[in-house]
Design a protein around this motif. Structure first.
Motif, PDB file in Angstrom:
ATOM      1  N   MET A  13       0.860  -1.173   0.000  1.00 18.49           N
ATOM      2  CA  MET A  13       0.000   0.000   0.000  1.00 18.49           C
ATOM      3  C   MET A  13       0.900   1.227   0.000  1.00 18.49           C
ATOM      4  O   MET A  13       1.797   1.343   0.826  1.00 18.49           O
ATOM      5  CB  MET A  13      -0.907   0.021   1.226  1.00 18.49           C
ATOM      6  CG  MET A  13      -2.098   0.982   1.107  1.00 18.49           C
ATOM      7  SD  MET A  13      -1.768   2.757   1.265  1.00 18.49           S
ATOM      8  CE  MET A  13      -1.271   2.884   2.946  1.00 18.49           C
ATOM      9  N   LEU A  14       0.670   2.098  -0.956  1.00 20.51           N
ATOM     10  CA  LEU A  14       1.402   3.357  -1.047  1.00 20.51           C
ATOM     11  C   LEU A  14       0.393   4.490  -1.034  1.00 20.51           C
ATOM     12  O   LEU A  14      -0.699   4.363  -1.597  1.00 20.51           O
ATOM     13  CB  LEU A  14       2.194   3.442  -2.354  1.00 20.51           C
ATOM     14  CG  LEU A  14       3.101   2.287  -2.737  1.00 20.51           C
ATOM     15  CD1 LEU A  14       3.680   2.527  -4.135  1.00 20.51           C
ATOM     16  CD2 LEU A  14       4.207   2.129  -1.731  1.00 20.51           C
ATOM     17  N   LEU A  15       0.766   5.581  -0.435  1.00 18.08           N
ATOM     18  CA  LEU A  15      -0.012   6.807  -0.528  1.00 18.08           C
ATOM     19  C   LEU A  15       0.891   7.826  -1.198  1.00 18.08           C
ATOM     20  O   LEU A  15       1.961   8.147  -0.677  1.00 18.08           O
ATOM     21  CB  LEU A  15      -0.456   7.285   0.858  1.00 18.08           C
ATOM     22  CG  LEU A  15      -1.444   8.434   0.882  1.00 18.08           C
ATOM     23  CD1 LEU A  15      -2.755   8.049   0.190  1.00 18.08           C
ATOM     24  CD2 LEU A  15      -1.726   8.861   2.315  1.00 18.08           C
ATOM     25  N   LEU A  16       0.478   8.269  -2.386  1.00 18.92           N
ATOM     26  CA  LEU A  16       1.292   9.140  -3.224  1.00 18.92           C
ATOM     27  C   LEU A  16       0.616  10.476  -3.472  1.00 18.92           C
ATOM     28  O   LEU A  16      -0.609  10.544  -3.572  1.00 18.92           O
ATOM     29  CB  LEU A  16       1.512   8.489  -4.596  1.00 18.92           C
ATOM     30  CG  LEU A  16       2.068   7.078  -4.656  1.00 18.92           C
ATOM     31  CD1 LEU A  16       2.033   6.575  -6.092  1.00 18.92           C
ATOM     32  CD2 LEU A  16       3.474   7.051  -4.095  1.00 18.92           C
ATOM     33  N   ALA A  17       1.427  11.502  -3.644  1.00 26.26           N
ATOM     34  CA  ALA A  17       0.928  12.798  -4.096  1.00 26.26           C
ATOM     35  C   ALA A  17       1.187  12.888  -5.596  1.00 26.26           C
ATOM     36  O   ALA A  17       2.297  12.622  -6.062  1.00 26.26           O
ATOM     37  CB  ALA A  17       1.646  13.925  -3.372  1.00 26.26           C
ATOM     38  N   ALA A  18       0.153  13.217  -6.348  1.00 22.83           N
ATOM     39  CA  ALA A  18       0.264  13.372  -7.801  1.00 22.83           C
ATOM     40  C   ALA A  18      -0.756  14.416  -8.249  1.00 22.83           C
ATOM     41  O   ALA A  18      -1.721  14.694  -7.546  1.00 22.83           O
ATOM     42  CB  ALA A  18       0.018  12.045  -8.511  1.00 22.83           C
ATOM     43  N   ASP A  19      -0.526  14.979  -9.427  1.00 28.00           N
ATOM     44  CA  ASP A  19      -1.440  16.002  -9.945  1.00 28.00           C
ATOM     45  C   ASP A  19      -2.810  15.437 -10.285  1.00 28.00           C
ATOM     46  O   ASP A  19      -3.828  16.102 -10.126  1.00 28.00           O
ATOM     47  CB  ASP A  19      -0.844  16.666 -11.191  1.00 28.00           C
ATOM     48  CG  ASP A  19       0.361  17.515 -10.859  1.00 28.00           C
ATOM     49  OD1 ASP A  19       0.472  17.996  -9.710  1.00 28.00           O
ATOM     50  OD2 ASP A  19       1.212  17.697 -11.751  1.00 28.00           O
ATOM     51  N   ASP A  20      -2.827  14.187 -10.775  1.00 28.77           N
ATOM     52  CA  ASP A  20      -4.076  13.577 -11.210  1.00 28.77           C
ATOM     53  C   ASP A  20      -3.891  12.067 -11.296  1.00 28.77           C
ATOM     54  O   ASP A  20      -2.805  11.550 -11.029  1.00 28.77           O
ATOM     55  CB  ASP A  20      -4.524  14.152 -12.562  1.00 28.77           C
ATOM     56  CG  ASP A  20      -3.445  14.071 -13.630  1.00 28.77           C
ATOM     57  OD1 ASP A  20      -2.591  13.159 -13.587  1.00 28.77           O
ATOM     58  OD2 ASP A  20      -3.447  14.934 -14.533  1.00 28.77           O
ATOM     59  N   MET A  21      -4.955  11.368 -11.662  1.00 32.10           N
ATOM     60  CA  MET A  21      -4.929   9.908 -11.731  1.00 32.10           C
ATOM     61  C   MET A  21      -3.868   9.414 -12.713  1.00 32.10           C
ATOM     62  O   MET A  21      -3.156   8.439 -12.432  1.00 32.10           O
ATOM     63  CB  MET A  21      -6.310   9.368 -12.122  1.00 32.10           C
ATOM     64  CG  MET A  21      -6.364   7.849 -12.218  1.00 32.10           C
ATOM     65  SD  MET A  21      -6.038   6.966 -10.676  1.00 32.10           S
ATOM     66  CE  MET A  21      -7.586   7.211  -9.820  1.00 32.10           C
ATOM     67  N   GLU A  22      -3.747  10.065 -13.852  1.00 26.06           N
ATOM     68  CA  GLU A  22      -2.737   9.641 -14.833  1.00 26.06           C
ATOM     69  C   GLU A  22      -1.332   9.758 -14.257  1.00 26.06           C
ATOM     70  O   GLU A  22      -0.483   8.890 -14.473  1.00 26.06           O
ATOM     71  CB  GLU A  22      -2.861  10.446 -16.126  1.00 26.06           C
ATOM     72  CG  GLU A  22      -4.057  10.048 -16.968  1.00 26.06           C
ATOM     73  CD  GLU A  22      -4.084   8.556 -17.287  1.00 26.06           C
ATOM     74  OE1 GLU A  22      -3.059   8.014 -17.745  1.00 26.06           O
ATOM     75  OE2 GLU A  22      -5.136   7.937 -17.072  1.00 26.06           O
ATOM     76  N   GLY A  23      -1.083  10.818 -13.521  1.00 24.19           N
ATOM     77  CA  GLY A  23       0.210  10.992 -12.874  1.00 24.19           C
ATOM     78  C   GLY A  23       0.470   9.902 -11.852  1.00 24.19           C
ATOM     79  O   GLY A  23       1.585   9.362 -11.770  1.00 24.19           O
ATOM     80  N   ALA A  24      -0.548   9.558 -11.075  1.00 25.08           N
ATOM     81  CA  ALA A  24      -0.413   8.488 -10.081  1.00 25.08           C
ATOM     82  C   ALA A  24      -0.135   7.149 -10.761  1.00 25.08           C
ATOM     83  O   ALA A  24       0.699   6.369 -10.292  1.00 25.08           O
ATOM     84  CB  ALA A  24      -1.672   8.406  -9.231  1.00 25.08           C
ATOM     85  N   LYS A  25      -0.814   6.889 -11.872  1.00 23.53           N
ATOM     86  CA  LYS A  25      -0.577   5.644 -12.618  1.00 23.53           C
ATOM     87  C   LYS A  25       0.849   5.578 -13.145  1.00 23.53           C
ATOM     88  O   LYS A  25       1.488   4.525 -13.101  1.00 23.53           O
ATOM     89  CB  LYS A  25      -1.569   5.516 -13.779  1.00 23.53           C
ATOM     90  CG  LYS A  25      -2.977   5.197 -13.335  1.00 23.53           C
ATOM     91  CD  LYS A  25      -3.906   5.117 -14.528  1.00 23.53           C
ATOM     92  CE  LYS A  25      -5.335   4.833 -14.106  1.00 23.53           C
ATOM     93  NZ  LYS A  25      -6.251   4.769 -15.250  1.00 23.53           N
ATOM     94  N   LYS A  26       1.356   6.695 -13.635  1.00 25.34           N
ATOM     95  CA  LYS A  26       2.727   6.726 -14.153  1.00 25.34           C
ATOM     96  C   LYS A  26       3.737   6.458 -13.054  1.00 25.34           C
ATOM     97  O   LYS A  26       4.713   5.737 -13.250  1.00 25.34           O
ATOM     98  CB  LYS A  26       3.010   8.067 -14.837  1.00 25.34           C
ATOM     99  CG  LYS A  26       2.331   8.221 -16.166  1.00 25.34           C
ATOM    100  CD  LYS A  26       2.620   9.570 -16.787  1.00 25.34           C
ATOM    101  CE  LYS A  26       1.836   9.735 -18.084  1.00 25.34           C
ATOM    102  NZ  LYS A  26       2.029  11.068 -18.671  1.00 25.34           N
TER     103      LYS A  26
END
Length: 97
Positions: free
Chosen positions: A54-67
């Motif tokens: 389980m990771l909790l990440l900061a990203a601009d959007d879902m696509e960024g999180a997927k990348k």
């Protein structure tokens, strides 16, 4: 935005996890240094052995999180049976709140 990355290991792949762990930790350390990683750790089976992540990440959007999630050495090694990414709202005990 925050995103929870929920990963389930393939059955009988603990050896893949352990062999890939140093590269995975190096990758997480890099994300942590960049401020992208908020929380990370394994799920444990009934015997106390890792069986997912389980990771909790900061990203601009879902696509960024997927990348970001796709760059995980565990993913590249074929460890995961499933990966689910969900937008997350950290309400309680968020040190940044």
């Amino acid at each position: 935005m925050l995103f929870a990355v929920l990963c389930r290991d393939k059955p009988n792949h603990l050896n893949v996890r352990m062999e890939t762990r140093p590269a995975h930790l190096e990758w997480l350390n890099g994300l942590n240094a960049e401020g992208v990683l908020k929380i990370a750790g394994p799920f444990l089976d009934d015997d106390g052995k890792p069986c997912g992540s389980m990771l909790l990440l900061a990203a601009d959007d879902m696509e960024g999180a997927k990348k970001i999630a796709a760059q995980d050495p565990y993913a590249a090694a074929g460890l995961f049976e499933t990966v689910e990414i969900k937008a997350y709202n950290w309400v309680f005990n968020n040190p940044e709140a």
